[in-house]
Design a protein around this motif. Structure first.
Motif, PDB file in Angstrom:
ATOM      1  N   UNK A  75       0.704  -0.957  -0.126  1.00 42.35           N
ATOM      2  CA  UNK A  75      -0.009  -0.098   0.039  1.00 42.35           C
ATOM      3  C   UNK A  75       0.854   1.721   0.170  1.00 42.35           C
ATOM      4  N   UNK A  76       0.321   2.205  -0.055  1.00 46.82           N
ATOM      5  CA  UNK A  76       1.180   4.153  -0.009  1.00 46.82           C
ATOM      6  C   UNK A  76       1.654   3.694   1.350  1.00 46.82           C
ATOM      7  N   UNK A  77       1.368   3.323   2.544  1.00 47.49           N
ATOM      8  CA  UNK A  77       2.039   2.941   4.038  1.00 47.49           C
ATOM      9  C   UNK A  77       3.403   2.236   3.672  1.00 47.49           C
ATOM     10  N   UNK A  78       3.019   0.884   2.855  1.00 48.79           N
ATOM     11  CA  UNK A  78       4.320   0.734   2.761  1.00 48.79           C
ATOM     12  C   UNK A  78       5.085   1.249   2.046  1.00 48.79           C
ATOM     13  N   UNK A  79       4.925   1.625   1.362  1.00 50.09           N
ATOM     14  CA  UNK A  79       5.776   2.502   0.333  1.00 50.09           C
ATOM     15  C   UNK A  79       6.086   3.776   0.940  1.00 50.09           C
ATOM     16  N   UNK A  80       5.576   4.231   2.368  1.00 49.73           N
ATOM     17  CA  UNK A  80       6.385   5.630   2.828  1.00 49.73           C
ATOM     18  C   UNK A  80       7.211   5.552   3.963  1.00 49.73           C
ATOM     19  N   UNK A  81       7.458   4.130   4.204  1.00 51.17           N
ATOM     20  CA  UNK A  81       8.071   3.464   5.115  1.00 51.17           C
ATOM     21  C   UNK A  81       9.678   3.422   4.263  1.00 51.17           C
ATOM     22  N   UNK A  82       9.789   3.472   3.338  1.00 55.14           N
ATOM     23  CA  UNK A  82      10.843   3.994   2.842  1.00 55.14           C
ATOM     24  C   UNK A  82      11.427   4.565   1.619  1.00 55.14           C
ATOM     25  N   UNK A  83      10.155   5.326   0.974  1.00 53.34           N
ATOM     26  CA  UNK A  83      10.377   6.883   0.407  1.00 53.34           C
ATOM     27  C   UNK A  83       9.730   8.230   0.915  1.00 53.34           C
ATOM     28  N   UNK A  84       9.499   9.122   0.542  1.00 55.04           N
ATOM     29  CA  UNK A  84       8.812   9.926   0.978  1.00 55.04           C
ATOM     30  C   UNK A  84       7.930  10.111  -0.055  1.00 55.04           C
ATOM     31  N   UNK A  85       6.919  10.350  -0.162  1.00 52.50           N
ATOM     32  CA  UNK A  85       5.875  10.189  -0.769  1.00 52.50           C
ATOM     33  C   UNK A  85       4.380  10.899  -0.677  1.00 52.50           C
ATOM     34  N   UNK A 110      10.038  -4.396   1.032  1.00 52.37           N
ATOM     35  CA  UNK A 110      10.600  -3.211   0.485  1.00 52.37           C
ATOM     36  C   UNK A 110      11.058  -3.060  -1.224  1.00 52.37           C
ATOM     37  N   UNK A 111      11.408  -4.513  -1.661  1.00 44.88           N
ATOM     38  CA  UNK A 111      11.959  -4.265  -3.309  1.00 44.88           C
ATOM     39  C   UNK A 111      10.710  -4.009  -4.118  1.00 44.88           C
TER      40      UNK A 111
END
Length: 165
Positions: free
Chosen positions: A6-16, A79-80
């Motif tokens: 989800x967006x929240x998963x991406x936000x753990x690693x990248x600024x979105x 993460x990938x």
């Protein structure tokens, strides 16, 4: 098809951004799953994960594991996939299909990043995704995951840019 992040998963690693355009981001996540992640995992493992992600928590979330007396860290497929999806989001999310044409959003107070900047961000994040994938691949290989065949995992298609004119 079920999205694995989800967006929240991406936000753990990248600024979105917390943009309301979730549909566009979900499109990028699905593209990353099908075009980037599936060839790396192989059809058998990919289908098992998509059909029952709850059965693959350690692989998805990451973990530590023992191999030949050493403790290693598996970064996890989330993460990938987050890096692959973010790369696609940065490259393609500003383009929107409207009833009249495909457009790029513009405003008076900002301007879109130029194509070379977007390409650099895209390439950097894909390269990072591949480096993280190598870590996850080591986990799958070292733990002899029954549904992973490292000889059968392909490489996702690289995006090629050509200057016109």
């Amino acid at each position: 098809m079920q999205l694995l992040i989800t967006r929240n998963d991406i936000a753990q690693y990248r600024q979105i951004s917390k943009s309301p355009n979730t549909d566009k981001l979900n499109e990028m996540i699905l593209d990353a799953q099908i075009q980037d992640l599936a060839p790396l995992l192989g059809e058998k493992l990919y289908n098992k994960i998509v059909s029952a992600p709850q059965d693959h928590v350690e692989l998805m979330e990451g973990s530590t594991y023992e191999y030949k007396g050493e403790t290693y860290t598996n970064y996890g497929l989330k993460m990938v996939l987050s890096y692959f999806a973010y790369a696609r989001h940065m490259m393609f999310s500003s383009v929107t299909d409207t009833p009249y044409s495909v457009v790029e959003k513009l405003s008076d107070t900002s301007r879109p990043a130029d194509a070379s900047s977007k390409k650099a961000i895209y390439t950097l994040n894909r390269d990072n995704a591949f480096k993280i994938w190598e870590n996850v691949k080591n986990y799958l290989t070292r733990t002899s995951h029954p549904n992973f065949n490292c000889n059968g995992s392909g490489t996702p298609q690289r995006l090629r840019f050509t200057k016109i004119g």
